[in-house]
Design an enzyme around this catalytic site. Structure first.
Site, PDB file in Angstrom:
ATOM      1  N   LYS A 157     -18.220  19.262  -0.438  1.00 25.40           N
ATOM      2  CA  LYS A 157     -17.436  20.375   0.081  1.00 25.40           C
ATOM      3  C   LYS A 157     -16.142  20.588  -0.678  1.00 25.40           C
ATOM      4  CE  LYS A 157     -16.669  23.569   3.136  1.00 25.40           C
ATOM      5  NZ  LYS A 157     -17.474  24.787   2.952  1.00 25.40           N
ATOM      6  N   GLU A 176     -27.838  27.091  -3.977  1.00 23.34           N
ATOM      7  CA  GLU A 176     -27.269  25.808  -3.576  1.00 23.34           C
ATOM      8  C   GLU A 176     -27.948  25.202  -2.360  1.00 23.34           C
ATOM      9  OE1 GLU A 176     -23.100  25.789  -2.462  1.00 23.34           O
ATOM     10  OE2 GLU A 176     -23.237  27.830  -1.778  1.00 23.34           O
ATOM     11  N   ARG A 232     -17.269  15.590   2.306  1.00 19.61           N
ATOM     12  CA  ARG A 232     -16.580  15.261   1.055  1.00 19.61           C
ATOM     13  C   ARG A 232     -17.454  14.414   0.122  1.00 19.61           C
ATOM     14  NH1 ARG A 232     -11.217  16.178   1.207  1.00 19.61           N
ATOM     15  NH2 ARG A 232     -10.901  14.713  -0.482  1.00 19.61           N
ATOM     16  N   LYS A 273     -25.603  31.349  -2.918  1.00 19.31           N
ATOM     17  CA  LYS A 273     -25.971  30.732  -1.632  1.00 19.31           C
ATOM     18  C   LYS A 273     -27.416  30.265  -1.674  1.00 19.31           C
ATOM     19  CE  LYS A 273     -22.950  30.120  -0.335  1.00 19.31           C
ATOM     20  NZ  LYS A 273     -21.525  30.344  -0.350  1.00 19.31           N
ATOM     21  N   CYS A 299     -14.274  11.949  -2.530  1.00 25.89           N
ATOM     22  CA  CYS A 299     -14.750  11.067  -1.475  1.00 25.89           C
ATOM     23  C   CYS A 299     -13.891  11.303  -0.249  1.00 25.89           C
ATOM     24  CB  CYS A 299     -14.561   9.599  -1.887  1.00 25.89           C
ATOM     25  SG  CYS A 299     -15.277   9.220  -3.487  1.00 25.89           S
ATOM     26  N   TRP A 341     -18.676  10.328  -3.137  1.00 32.25           N
ATOM     27  CA  TRP A 341     -19.371  11.280  -4.007  1.00 32.25           C
ATOM     28  C   TRP A 341     -19.165  10.717  -5.399  1.00 32.25           C
ATOM     29  CZ3 TRP A 341     -17.817  15.246  -7.636  1.00 32.25           C
ATOM     30  CH2 TRP A 341     -18.827  16.165  -7.930  1.00 32.25           C
ATOM     31  N   ASN A 351     -10.067   7.579  -2.929  1.00 32.56           N
ATOM     32  CA  ASN A 351     -10.587   8.895  -3.316  1.00 32.56           C
ATOM     33  C   ASN A 351      -9.764   9.359  -4.513  1.00 32.56           C
ATOM     34  OD1 ASN A 351      -9.898  12.181  -1.969  1.00 32.56           O
ATOM     35  ND2 ASN A 351     -11.418  11.622  -3.464  1.00 32.56           N
ATOM     36  N   GLY A 352     -10.454   9.743  -5.592  1.00 35.76           N
ATOM     37  CA  GLY A 352      -9.727  10.212  -6.774  1.00 35.76           C
ATOM     38  C   GLY A 352     -10.355   9.588  -8.009  1.00 35.76           C
ATOM     39  N   GLU A 364     -22.830  36.263  -5.111  1.00 40.18           N
ATOM     40  CA  GLU A 364     -22.634  35.307  -4.024  1.00 40.18           C
ATOM     41  C   GLU A 364     -23.942  35.067  -3.272  1.00 40.18           C
ATOM     42  OE1 GLU A 364     -20.597  33.164  -3.279  1.00 40.18           O
ATOM     43  OE2 GLU A 364     -20.854  32.757  -1.147  1.00 40.18           O
ATOM     44  N   HIS A 400     -30.900  45.892 -19.992  1.00 40.36           N
ATOM     45  CA  HIS A 400     -30.416  45.338 -21.262  1.00 40.36           C
ATOM     46  C   HIS A 400     -30.957  43.931 -21.517  1.00 40.36           C
ATOM     47  CE1 HIS A 400     -27.900  48.793 -21.777  1.00 40.36           C
ATOM     48  NE2 HIS A 400     -27.439  48.632 -20.545  1.00 40.36           N
TER      49      HIS A 400
HETATM   50  C1  F6R Z   1     -20.272  27.393  -2.573  1.00 35.26           C
HETATM   51  C2  F6R Z   1     -18.961  26.760  -2.465  1.00 35.26           C
HETATM   52  C3  F6R Z   1     -18.246  26.415  -3.725  1.00 35.26           C
HETATM   53  C4  F6R Z   1     -16.734  26.570  -3.534  1.00 35.26           C
HETATM   54  C5  F6R Z   1     -15.985  26.058  -4.774  1.00 35.26           C
HETATM   55  C6  F6R Z   1     -14.495  26.265  -4.643  1.00 35.26           C
HETATM   56  O1  F6R Z   1     -20.792  27.666  -1.311  1.00 35.26           O
HETATM   57  O2  F6R Z   1     -18.491  26.501  -1.408  1.00 35.26           O
HETATM   58  O3  F6R Z   1     -18.702  27.182  -4.804  1.00 35.26           O
HETATM   59  O4  F6R Z   1     -16.439  27.923  -3.313  1.00 35.26           O
HETATM   60  O5  F6R Z   1     -16.260  24.693  -4.934  1.00 35.26           O
HETATM   61  O6  F6R Z   1     -13.996  25.617  -3.530  1.00 35.26           O
HETATM   62  P1  F6R Z   1     -12.603  26.013  -2.889  1.00 35.26           P
HETATM   63  O7  F6R Z   1     -12.748  27.396  -2.320  1.00 35.26           O
HETATM   64  O8  F6R Z   1     -12.362  24.984  -1.832  1.00 35.26           O
HETATM   65  O9  F6R Z   1     -11.583  25.987  -3.983  1.00 35.26           O
END
Ligand code: F6R
Length: 590
Positions: free
Chosen positions: A585, A470, A27, A467, A2, A73, A99-100, A463, A486
């Protein structure tokens, strides 16, 4: 996971606090709430994104010069209004944002309920205002009651508490969740992250675990958990508020993709610092990367680079799986943690274990974040604040750091020269956007996508697929080109879009053949390859790149087009790419 904000000003606080908490929406955006003090605690809260809640209940229309706010969150309890923070004590005199995760909240709640406290939510957080109330009723002031409360908490917290009996202060505390203080002549701030306070001040104090803070309008007192005052450095942040804003783009994600050519230059300017760090490494004969999500994909590219260029045994471990692999670490292993936020709980936990045995390096974007304070060495990726939930520019900056690290470890000047040429090539990706938009329109209704690459470009396939998943909610899978036969080839049907990553280099012939096998089974190919490649002339949907971009450099450039493809499909589907559902995030829970 959060975001929290608290502030004391010499004017009405709500408009400032709501602007601040908006900067932390990355967040979490399940619910939002604010509490201010007048002769009572005034609370407004609701479930949904800040804009939606504000339209309904006008969050800025509460009086008071002191207040706290929260974006949530959900972890414990559904994202309802009742579970939204702030949470109050029984007598409604004390209000708390947190937060936590409080791991022992069930026992604490049972105990408090047996003593007559009544709970209104399903959250772990609500035990905090009730504990503070209990200790204040025993004669403690807000500061001492908060200190006694956190002694009882097992788990992680960044919290802020206010009380109508002491209407001139906010008490804050942190353990394993980020918390910073913003200091300004107009008043003082607490927040989970720097963007929240940049409109008001650039003077920041980073709090460490087990520190407690008393915030007054003209005074900030940081203490250890025994309430002994501590001397703390005030750091001046060089991000300006505009850097944290959208800068005219419809979404942060598009802005952040467009910043990539500049980010490449900024990150390359760290080259000499990286060289210095490399010179300090002790002897090692093995490298382990530890990371999650996109940062994990960056680490995989690191593995390919180190194995091929430096011939050092290397492995990549998902941070959430680290405990199953930690037993083979030794003092000849260099463990590299890659994380944009520097707060990812799984990565932080793994680092705390690894540092007891091995030398550790963290590659991090957020200055002063928890992971930067734990690792032996830190390389900053210098991508600036990234607000879009999907990592874009920070991924590229992680890659640049990894490439520089490998180049310096191997004293490979040729690789360094190549790196310094690529910022202009990245500009060209942005110029392919119109073509990317056409491809996005064509495939927006697809249900499944495959992404195929080989060697250095296999992690790019992973990757690209992540993208797409998500931010468009389309099912997508990344595969090594040679692996489809395979099993997954059985899924290839007429019209299924397959993104083939086909840069020039030694892997080209095999990858080309694999893509032909897929095409022969009716797939619609979207090829990313060289502008000089005559063999892809007959492919309708293609994105072509300067032929100097060989398979080693391609991960740094081709990914930009894949980010843009996902972005435009997301927009075509009317999804907000900055805030995909169920994600946040900064993932500060394990
Ligand atoms: C996807 C994304 C997540 C982060 C993951 C790790 O676009 O952003 O998969 O890469 O949550 O986050 P960090 O890099 O902050 O440890």
């Amino acid at each position: 996971m959060c975001g929290i904000v608290g502030c004391i000003l010499n004017k009405e606080v709500a408009p400032t606090i709501i602007e601040s908490i908006k900067k932390l929406e990355y967040r979490g955006y399940d619910s939002v709430g604010i509490a201010t003090l007048t002769d009572k605690v005034n609370i407004k809260k609701g479930s949904g994104k800040i804009k939606e809640v504000d339209e309904k209940i006008h969050l800025t229309q509460v009086d008071g010069n002191i207040g706290i706010a929260h974006v949530r969150w959900a972890t414990h309890g559904n994202p309802t209004k009742e579970n939204a923070h702030p949470h109050n004590s029984c007598d409604n005199k004390i209000s708390v944002v947190h937060n936590g995760i409080i791991e022992n909240y069930k026992e604490l709640r049972e105990q408090l309920e047996s003593e007559g406290h009544e709970f209104k939510s399903e959250t772990d957080t609500e035990v905090i205002p009730h504990l503070i109330e209990k200790y204040m009723n025993e004669g403690n002031n807000l500061l001492h009651a908060t200190q006694k409360t956190i002694e009882k908490l097992v788990g992680s917290y960044a919290l802020a508490a206010i009380c109508i009996d002491e209407p001139d202060k906010i008490i804050g505390a942190r353990k394993e969740s980020p918390l910073i203080v913003g200091v300004s002549p107009n008043g003082n701030f607490l927040a989970s992250d720097v963007p929240a306070i940049l409109n008001e001040t650039r003077e920041v104090i980073y709090l460490e675990d087990n520190e407690i803070i008393q915030l007054e309008k003209d005074k900030v007192t940081v203490m250890n958990n025994q309430l002994e005052p501590l001397e703390k450095e005030i750091v001046t942040i060089d991000w300006n508020p505009e850097m944290a804003e959208k800068g005219g783009y419809p979404h942060f994600m598009l802005k952040e993709i467009n910043e990539e050519p500049q980010v490449i230059k900024d990150t390359l300017s760290e080259s000499s610092k990286i060289k210095e760090i490399v010179s300090k490494f002790k002897n090692f004969n093995r490298i382990c990367f530890v990371a999650c999500g996109t940062s994990y994909h960056a680490s995989l590219i690191g593995e390919y680079l180190i194995e091929t260029q430096l011939h050092i045994p290397t492995e990549v471990i998902l941070a959430s799986e680290f405990e199953y692999f930690q037993n083979t670490l030794d003092d000849h292993t260099l463990v590299i943690f890659i994380t944009q936020s520097g707060e990812t709980a799984d990565t932080l936990k793994a680092l705390k274990t690894a540092k007891k045995i091995s030398e550790t390096l963290a590659i991090v974007n957020v200055v002063g974040s928890s992971i930067t304070r734990e690792a032996d060495h830190v390389i900053y990726t210098r991508a600036g604040p990234e607000i879009g939930v999907a990592a874009t520019k920070t991924y590229l900056s992680q890659l640049i750091c990894i490439y520089l690290l490998v180049a310096h470890l191997g004293e490979n000047d040729e690789l360094i020269d190549k790196l310094f040429k690529i910022a202009d090539l990245a500009e060209e990706s942005i110029q392919r956007e119109e073509n990317i938009k056409k491809i996005a329109k064509k495939y927006k209704k697809s249900k499944d996508f495959f992404y195929i690459g080989r060697g250095f470009n296999y992690p790019t396939a992973l990757e690209g697929a992540l993208k797409l998943k998500e931010i468009t909610y389309i099912h997508a899978e990344g595969y090594p080109a040679g692996e489809l036969k395979h099993g997954p080839l059985a899924l290839i049907d007429d019209g299924i879009p397959v993104v083939g990553i086909l840069p020039p280099g030694p892997s080209y012939p095999k990858t080309y053949n694999n893509l032909q096998e897929i095409r022969a089974r009716g797939a619609h190919m979207i090829i990313l390859g060289s502008e000089d490649d005559k063999q892809i002339d007959d492919v309708e949907d293609k994105l072509v790149f300067n032929s100097e971009i060989d398979e080693i450099i391609a991960p740094l450039i081709y990914i930009i087009d894949l980010q843009l493809l996902s972005y435009h499909i997301s927009v075509e589907k009317d999804i907000d790419p900055d805030k995909p559902k169920n994600l946040a995030k900064s993932v500060t829970v394990v």
